[in-house]
Design a protein around this motif. Structure first.
Motif, PDB file in Angstrom:
ATOM      1  N   GLY A   1       0.753  -1.242  -0.225  1.00 32.65           N
ATOM      2  CA  GLY A   1       0.084   0.091   0.038  1.00 32.65           C
ATOM      3  C   GLY A   1       0.961   1.419   0.176  1.00 32.65           C
ATOM      4  N   TYR A   2       1.975   1.039   0.390  1.00 35.33           N
ATOM      5  CA  TYR A   2       2.822   2.435   0.516  1.00 35.33           C
ATOM      6  C   TYR A   2       4.308   2.205   0.339  1.00 35.33           C
TER       7      TYR A   2
ATOM      8  N   ARG B   1      -5.871  -5.117  -0.343  1.00 31.68           N
ATOM      9  CA  ARG B   1      -5.706  -4.478  -1.541  1.00 31.68           C
ATOM     10  C   ARG B   1      -5.804  -4.958  -2.863  1.00 31.68           C
TER      11      ARG B   1
ATOM     12  N   HIS C   1      -9.366  -2.478  -1.134  1.00 37.00           N
ATOM     13  CA  HIS C   1      -8.075  -1.822  -1.648  1.00 37.00           C
ATOM     14  C   HIS C   1      -7.808  -1.259  -0.412  1.00 37.00           C
TER      15      HIS C   1
ATOM     16  N   HIS D   1      -5.128  -0.122   2.432  1.00 34.65           N
ATOM     17  CA  HIS D   1      -3.632  -0.067   2.487  1.00 34.65           C
ATOM     18  C   HIS D   1      -2.963  -0.300   3.732  1.00 34.65           C
TER      19      HIS D   1
ATOM     20  N   VAL E   1      -7.265   4.670   2.585  1.00 38.28           N
ATOM     21  CA  VAL E   1      -6.100   4.969   3.072  1.00 38.28           C
ATOM     22  C   VAL E   1      -6.254   5.742   4.466  1.00 38.28           C
TER      23      VAL E   1
END
Length: 229
Positions: free
Chosen positions: A45-46, A82, A108, A110, A217
């Motif tokens: 996610g990040y 995700r 989805h 994160h 998010v």
């Protein structure tokens, strides 16, 4: 996630008004299974996140709604992930004659496990990804064993929960509005909420599918706790 102070009038009416039968001879089954990965699983996610998960903030689930009518069946599966690129779930569901059609969806978020690169963690012999595939198929089977006469209906409403993170400034340039704690108005937005509700023969809601365009998010890259966001 902080919920809005009020629901829009159309959505409020949608949730309060009784739903009418839209299909006859319909059967439905529901099931839910915990798919939380073990602590230490790489997170997705990040790009800025450093390191694997260190704990669990809240569990992740796969929720199944199975519908059968006129000799046809479809399994709707919603996962707190995700992504989950699995053709095996569809193949096993058909092989075990649980559902002809499978819709595998993800929220989805994160703050979940990495699923689109290495799918062999913690080992190829016993990976979380493969075990999750089997859990989902078993949940479809559980739903098939608990079928009940059902009524189904759909509706739409509006809610302004998210914001557009691409902000156009006066010089026509675009800046990123990653957080919007002040709830500044942004555009464009799609406020549409689609709702599919399944009741049993007594009119009791047994499953509700909600569709809303929103990037999950809530927790940022500093978070290393597994969460459905």
């Amino acid at each position: 996630m902080k919920m809005p102070d009020r629901l829009s009038t159309p959505l409020l009416l949608l949730l309060l008004l009784p739903f009418r039968v839209l299909a006859g001879e319909l059967s439905a089954g529901v099931a839910r299974v915990d798919i939380t990965p073990p602590v230490g699983h790489p997170m997705g996610g990040y790009a800025a996140r450093k390191g694997p998960s260190t704990g669990v903030h809240d569990p992740l689930y796969a929720t199944v709604l199975l519908l059968r009518a006129d000799g046809q069946s479809i399994a709707f599966i919603s996962c707190d992930l995700r992504s989950f690129p699995s053709e095996r779930v569809l193949a096993m569901a058909r092989e075990r004659k649980l559902a002809e059609h499978v819709l595998l969806a993800v929220t989805h978020n994160h703050s979940g496990p990495l699923t689109w690169e290495d799918q062999s963690w913690p080992s190829r012999e016993r990976s979380w990804f493969a075990e999750t595939e089997l859990k989902i198929v078993n949940a479809i089977e559980q739903a098939s064993k608990n079928l009940f006469p059902a009524r189904i209906a759909a509706g739409f409403g509006e809610i302004y929960l998210g914001h557009n993170r691409r902000k156009v400034v006066p010089d026509s340039k675009v800046t990123m509005l990653w957080r919007n704690a002040e709830k500044l108005p942004t555009a464009p937005l799609d406020p549409t909420v689609g709702v599919l509700r399944v009741d049993d023969a007594e009119g009791k809601p047994r499953a509700i599918i909600v569709n809303y365009a929103c990037h999950a998010v809530v927790l940022g890259p500093d978070n290393r706790q597994i969460s459905a966001d």
